[in-house]
Scaffold this motif. Sequence first.
Motif, PDB file in Angstrom:
ATOM      1  N   GLU A   1       8.713   9.929  -7.277  1.00 18.42           N
ATOM      2  CA  GLU A   1       8.130   9.029  -5.933  1.00 18.42           C
ATOM      3  C   GLU A   1       8.597   8.387  -5.624  1.00 18.42           C
ATOM      4  O   GLU A   1       8.720   8.346  -4.360  1.00 18.42           O
ATOM      5  N   PHE A   2      10.501   7.787  -6.295  1.00 13.61           N
ATOM      6  CA  PHE A   2      10.526   6.715  -5.756  1.00 13.61           C
ATOM      7  C   PHE A   2      11.643   7.609  -4.984  1.00 13.61           C
ATOM      8  O   PHE A   2      11.494   7.510  -2.649  1.00 13.61           O
TER       9      PHE A   2
ATOM     10  N   ASN B   1       3.502   5.653  -6.256  1.00 14.32           N
ATOM     11  CA  ASN B   1       3.169   5.727  -7.529  1.00 14.32           C
ATOM     12  C   ASN B   1       4.634   4.971  -7.747  1.00 14.32           C
ATOM     13  O   ASN B   1       5.222   5.378  -8.834  1.00 14.32           O
ATOM     14  N   VAL B   2       5.285   4.181  -6.731  1.00 10.92           N
ATOM     15  CA  VAL B   2       6.764   3.007  -7.264  1.00 10.92           C
ATOM     16  C   VAL B   2       6.039   1.474  -7.392  1.00 10.92           C
ATOM     17  O   VAL B   2       4.773   1.047  -7.102  1.00 10.92           O
ATOM     18  N   THR B   3       6.383   0.902  -7.997  1.00 11.88           N
ATOM     19  CA  THR B   3       6.263  -0.331  -8.337  1.00 11.88           C
ATOM     20  C   THR B   3       7.054  -1.527  -8.080  1.00 11.88           C
ATOM     21  O   THR B   3       8.977  -0.758  -8.053  1.00 11.88           O
ATOM     22  N   ALA B   4       6.533  -2.768  -8.022  1.00 12.00           N
ATOM     23  CA  ALA B   4       7.859  -3.744  -7.953  1.00 12.00           C
ATOM     24  C   ALA B   4       9.117  -3.280  -8.534  1.00 12.00           C
ATOM     25  O   ALA B   4      10.481  -3.927  -8.638  1.00 12.00           O
ATOM     26  N   ALA B   5       8.645  -3.516  -9.912  1.00  8.48           N
ATOM     27  CA  ALA B   5       9.606  -3.945 -11.345  1.00  8.48           C
ATOM     28  C   ALA B   5      10.131  -2.517 -10.954  1.00  8.48           C
ATOM     29  O   ALA B   5      11.681  -2.766 -11.904  1.00  8.48           O
ATOM     30  N   ASP B   6       9.837  -1.579 -10.884  1.00 14.78           N
ATOM     31  CA  ASP B   6      11.219   0.289 -10.613  1.00 14.78           C
ATOM     32  C   ASP B   6      11.688  -0.586  -9.567  1.00 14.78           C
ATOM     33  O   ASP B   6      13.512  -0.273 -10.161  1.00 14.78           O
ATOM     34  N   LEU B   7      12.018  -1.199  -8.105  1.00 13.73           N
ATOM     35  CA  LEU B   7      12.640  -1.272  -7.514  1.00 13.73           C
ATOM     36  C   LEU B   7      13.488  -2.732  -8.336  1.00 13.73           C
ATOM     37  O   LEU B   7      15.428  -2.273  -7.819  1.00 13.73           O
TER      38      LEU B   7
ATOM     39  N   ASP C   1       1.224  -1.409  -0.208  1.00 17.35           N
ATOM     40  CA  ASP C   1      -0.138  -0.084   0.327  1.00 17.35           C
ATOM     41  C   ASP C   1       0.937   1.690  -0.035  1.00 17.35           C
ATOM     42  O   ASP C   1       0.135   1.644  -0.566  1.00 17.35           O
ATOM     43  N   GLU C   2       1.945   1.276   0.661  1.00 16.76           N
ATOM     44  CA  GLU C   2       3.247   2.270   0.722  1.00 16.76           C
ATOM     45  C   GLU C   2       3.470   2.521  -0.315  1.00 16.76           C
ATOM     46  O   GLU C   2       3.638   4.088  -1.082  1.00 16.76           O
ATOM     47  N   LEU C   3       3.845   1.612  -1.687  1.00 13.58           N
ATOM     48  CA  LEU C   3       4.163   1.742  -2.908  1.00 13.58           C
ATOM     49  C   LEU C   3       2.997   2.549  -3.715  1.00 13.58           C
ATOM     50  O   LEU C   3       4.025   3.215  -4.622  1.00 13.58           O
ATOM     51  N   GLN C   4       2.026   1.881  -4.291  1.00  9.73           N
ATOM     52  CA  GLN C   4       0.954   2.186  -4.578  1.00  9.73           C
ATOM     53  C   GLN C   4       1.231   3.927  -4.360  1.00  9.73           C
ATOM     54  O   GLN C   4       0.578   4.845  -4.826  1.00  9.73           O
TER      55      GLN C   4
END
Length: 284
Positions: free
Chosen positions: A206-207, A192-198, A186-189
């Motif tokens: 946003e990161f 607006n950061v995705t797991a793919a970004d990481l 919920d914090e990634l959302q």
Amino acid sequence: MNFDDYCQQKAAPPGSSTYYALRQASAARQPLLTALFALRRELEETAKETSDPTVGRTKLAWWQKELAALAAGTPSHPVTKALASHLHDAGATYPEFHADLQALLAGFEMDFEQARYLDLPNLRRYLNGVGGMFATLVAKLSARNEAERSDAARWAAPLGTALVMAQFVPELGNDARHGRIYVPIDELQRYNVTAADLINRRYSPEFTELMQFQTARAREAVHAALDAMPAAARRDQRCLRALAALELALLDEVEREQFQVLHQQIALTPIRKLWIAWRAARRA
């Protein structure tokens, strides 16, 4: 190699943060605490460096049996042999810590149950197992008397969970590459950061905002937990206080490096670690 040397190399090689934190503990407690840190490192390596969950669970099941052997007085691993020896030297008994050690192991088992967490309350069970329980063990084994040992869980567990939250920040990129993301979904959302970004090391404004939030929360949690440590316990808990100071300093360093944690390992130099740990342990 004797079991003390093994534990030293496993838990606290020269130059590591653990090395300098352990040096702040009393000389009488250092061997026992080093063995405890070595056990945690063994469990952590099993959980984080084993890609096959079936293999990982098998390894942790072996450790569960080895802890039972420790309770029975027949340990076979250098780490459990060290624990058996130094628990006796410290006047402590294994049964007193049996449930805590099993809870620590159960915390690392969670790494094979899930690699993502929906929200912070969901993550806290993991934090309590691998962080809160470990800090409680360190506090109990560092305490000078039964009264302080009985009170340890009250303030040490929150400190342990806060320290793990702080560790997540510089380790975010490394954890993501190993398939584990400890930032709640919920914090990634929210940022607006995705797991793919990481995983793919994609930096963005946003990161940065996400990392500012994670860092501020971890820092506040560590400070709050340190403030809750009883004044009477502060001298005996120099190891935990040094660990906290080192984690706070590392958060500051990550912040100075503008949260560039996805592609590199940000660390403190050994001389800074020595100074930070020494100074923290001697503060009133």
